[in-house]
Design a protein around this motif. Structure first.
Motif, short mmCIF file in Angstrom:
data_model
loop_
_atom_site.label_atom_id
_atom_site.label_comp_id
_atom_site.label_asym_id
_atom_site.label_seq_id
_atom_site.Cartn_x
_atom_site.Cartn_y
_atom_site.Cartn_z
N ARG A 39 0.84 -1.20 0.00
CA ARG A 39 0.00 0.00 0.00
C ARG A 39 0.87 1.25 0.00
O ARG A 39 1.95 1.25 0.58
CB ARG A 39 -0.90 0.02 1.23
N ASN A 83 -2.98 4.74 1.45
CA ASN A 83 -3.60 3.44 1.72
C ASN A 83 -4.18 2.78 0.47
O ASN A 83 -4.99 1.88 0.55
CB ASN A 83 -4.67 3.55 2.82
N ILE A 97 -3.98 0.30 -2.63
CA ILE A 97 -3.27 -0.95 -2.89
C ILE A 97 -2.51 -0.81 -4.20
O ILE A 97 -3.10 -0.59 -5.26
CB ILE A 97 -4.23 -2.14 -2.93
#
Length: 158
Positions: A82, A86, A88
């Motif tokens: 990540r 945050n 991915i």
């Protein structure tokens, strides 16, 4: 003929030289321990890496400390990378072979009933303020015999 104290000193000096050269390219390494030596499916193992040298590709590795009470020969786990927001960047399923499937011999290094196995992760780049997560992806909710999960970053020599 060398005396016993001189031989011992030579062995110590040679050992220190060899050990000091082993981790010269390591940038980061950390393990998260499981106090009861089992990994629950709800336990996401996370590592936040903030201040890394930006230049150059890196070798990312996962480390598994396990013992002979682990009941499978392999370990499926998800690897999530990540960024600082945050998001991915990478979601990958990894299959680690902890025991040889034919002979049952434990793989990795160690002695007795405890071993450590390192395996390369499928990325060579880390975003700034990266967070790395590992989630076990086995059929059982509780994996007995897994003592800790680690994350290692090493600089690749160009």
């Amino acid at each position: 003929m060398a005396s016993k104290p001189m031989t011992a000193i030579r062995c110590l000096v040679i050992s220190l030289i060899l050990l000091s050269g082993c981790n010269g390219n390591r940038i980061y390494e950390s393990f998260e321990e499981f106090p009861d030596q089992h990994w629950l499916v709800a336990d996401t193992v996370s590592f936040t890496v903030d201040s890394l040298p930006a230049a150059g590709p890196k070798l990312l590795s996962v480390g598994i400390r396990y013992n002979d009470s682990y009941e499978y020969h392999n370990l499926y786990m998800r690897f999530l990378l990540r960024d600082s927001l945050n998001n991915i960047q990478l979601d990958s399923l990894i299959n680690l072979q902890l025991f040889d499937p034919k002979t049952g011999q434990p793989l990795g290094s160690g002695f007795g009933n405890r071993r450590v196995l390192y395996d390369t992760l499928p990325s060579s780049q880390l975003p700034v303020s990266a967070r790395v997560q590992f989630i076990h992806y086995m059929r059982k909710d509780t994996l007995m015999g897994i003592e800790s999960v680690g994350f290692k970053i090493a600089a690749l020599e160009e």
